[in-house]
Motif scaffolding. Structure first.
Motif, PDB file in Angstrom:
ATOM      1  N   GLN A 138      44.249  42.208  45.011  1.00 47.50           N
ATOM      2  CA  GLN A 138      43.579  42.219  46.190  1.00 47.50           C
ATOM      3  C   GLN A 138      42.186  43.041  45.772  1.00 47.50           C
ATOM      4  O   GLN A 138      41.173  42.680  46.310  1.00 47.50           O
ATOM      5  N   LEU A 237      44.821  36.179  49.121  1.00 47.03           N
ATOM      6  CA  LEU A 237      44.537  36.215  47.722  1.00 47.03           C
ATOM      7  C   LEU A 237      43.725  34.831  47.295  1.00 47.03           C
ATOM      8  O   LEU A 237      44.230  33.987  47.738  1.00 47.03           O
ATOM      9  N   PRO A 331      38.614  41.795  49.080  1.00 41.94           N
ATOM     10  CA  PRO A 331      39.766  42.379  48.588  1.00 41.94           C
ATOM     11  C   PRO A 331      39.676  43.675  48.056  1.00 41.94           C
ATOM     12  O   PRO A 331      40.618  44.324  47.894  1.00 41.94           O
TER      13      PRO A 331
END
Length: 351
Positions: A138, A237, A331
């Motif tokens: 992430q 993701l 992320p």
């Protein structure tokens, strides 16, 4: 870099210096499998990604059979013993102690630089290592080819509600107890199903991976709950993800024979539910007869787990790496502490 005394011939171990903390010097250990004469050659024009293996809590990298299997397929195989685990546990240190899971970014980042910035690996991670790996992915888009998670501890037992209730209590206890144990010793059920001492098929160092696990530090449990909260709040993701887990759980105080073919550590329903939230490209496989570590299962379940992993890795060879986050997702952003503690840095080591 020297020969690895754990895995033996064909493996080297490299010490990664990580400075020091209140308990003294801190290190991690990067293991590398040297290519063998029987390793497969990748077809012309196909990319075979390196594989970096990451262990779970109270664990270390020791499954030579798995590493040899991957190397035989043509992968460049690496393993990482995190700080205060396995080969990296130094005298005077509290085993597994950590105050925030992002601390592990330092050794993961160092390992990836040694493997090569232009060679993003598949990160094959087990249990708590699976949580650490997902959080790394992430925060550091473009550094991994994909994630393969082996019974990852992505969420607490029975889901997020118990975690939300428990996290503030654990955080307060961690501030008081720090690295002192917060939980009683665990059961020896998993060791009884796998270790040669009990007639099982696998041998490993019970000093590095104790039968009942190391005593669980309060700081580490708080860090895990915090990491689960961060992962639950994060965006999807951008890379492919494989999640392998046992078909059922068998958790209890007394040992039963059916525990030989079940996860005796985590709730598989919570694993699957959390896995479905990881992103748009997630393959989830329940392995019938598997244990908590699916690759330390009986022959039939281990073979099935390897078959699924091999098939998934083959699909990776034909796809270009994903080097950016999904549209609208960042992320690298921090979703908050999620555990009532103070905000800590998400990126303590270079990507």
């Amino acid at each position: 870099m020297s020969a690895d005394p754990v895995l033996g011939e064909g493996y080297t171990a490299r010490r990664i210096e990580l400075g020091s903390d209140s308990e003294g010097p801190v290190i991690a250990t990067l293991i590398h499998r040297e290519p063998g004469t029987g390793d497969a050659e990748p077809p012309t024009g196909r990319q075979v990604a390196p594989v970096l293996v990451l262990h779970g809590w109270s664990d270390y990298v020791f499954d030579r059979g798995l590493l040899e299997h991957l190397g035989g397929l043509g992968h460049d195989v690496w393993g990482l013993d995190l700080r205060k685990h396995g080969r990296s546990l130094l005298d005077g240190q509290t085993p597994t102690a950590i105050d925030h899971l992002s601390r592990y970014d330092e050794e993961i980042g160092a390992a990836l630089r040694i493997i090569g910035r232009d060679r993003p690996p598949v990160l094959l991670a087990h249990s708590t290592g699976g949580l650490i790996a997902a959080l790394w992915a992430q925060r550091h888009p473009g550094t991994l080819r994909a994630l393969a998670l082996n019974s990852p501890w992505l969420e607490s037992h029975l889901g997020s509600a118990p975690r939300l209730l428990l996290a503030p209590v654990v955080q307060a206890a961690a501030q008081r107890l720090q690295n002192k144990p917060i939980l009683p010793p665990g059961t020896s059920h998993f060791a009884r199903t796998v270790h040669t001492r009990y007639g099982g098929p696998f041998d490993y160092d019970l000093a590095l991976k104790p039968e009942r696990g190391h005593r669980f530090p309060a700081s580490t449990l708080a860090a895990v709950l915090d990491g689960q909260a961060r992962l639950a709040a994060a965006g999807p993701l951008a890379i492919p993800v494989l999640v392998l887990h046992a078909a059922r759980s068998a958790i209890g105080v007394r040992f039963r024979e059916d525990m030989r073919r079940a996860d005796t550590v985590l709730d598989v329903r919570s694993i699957a539910a959390a896995a479905r939230r990881l992103g748009p490209d997630v393959r989830i496989e329940a392995i019938d007869g598997a244990r908590h570590d699916v690759f330390l299962s009986e022959d039939d379940a281990r073979a099935r787990a390897l078959e699924v992993l091999d098939d998934w890795l083959e699909t990776m060879a034909g796809r270009p790496p994903t080097m950016k986050a999904p549209d609208g997702a960042d992320p690298r952003s921090s979703p908050g502490t999620g555990s009532g503690g103070k905000e800590k840095p998400d990126e303590l080591g270079p990507a």
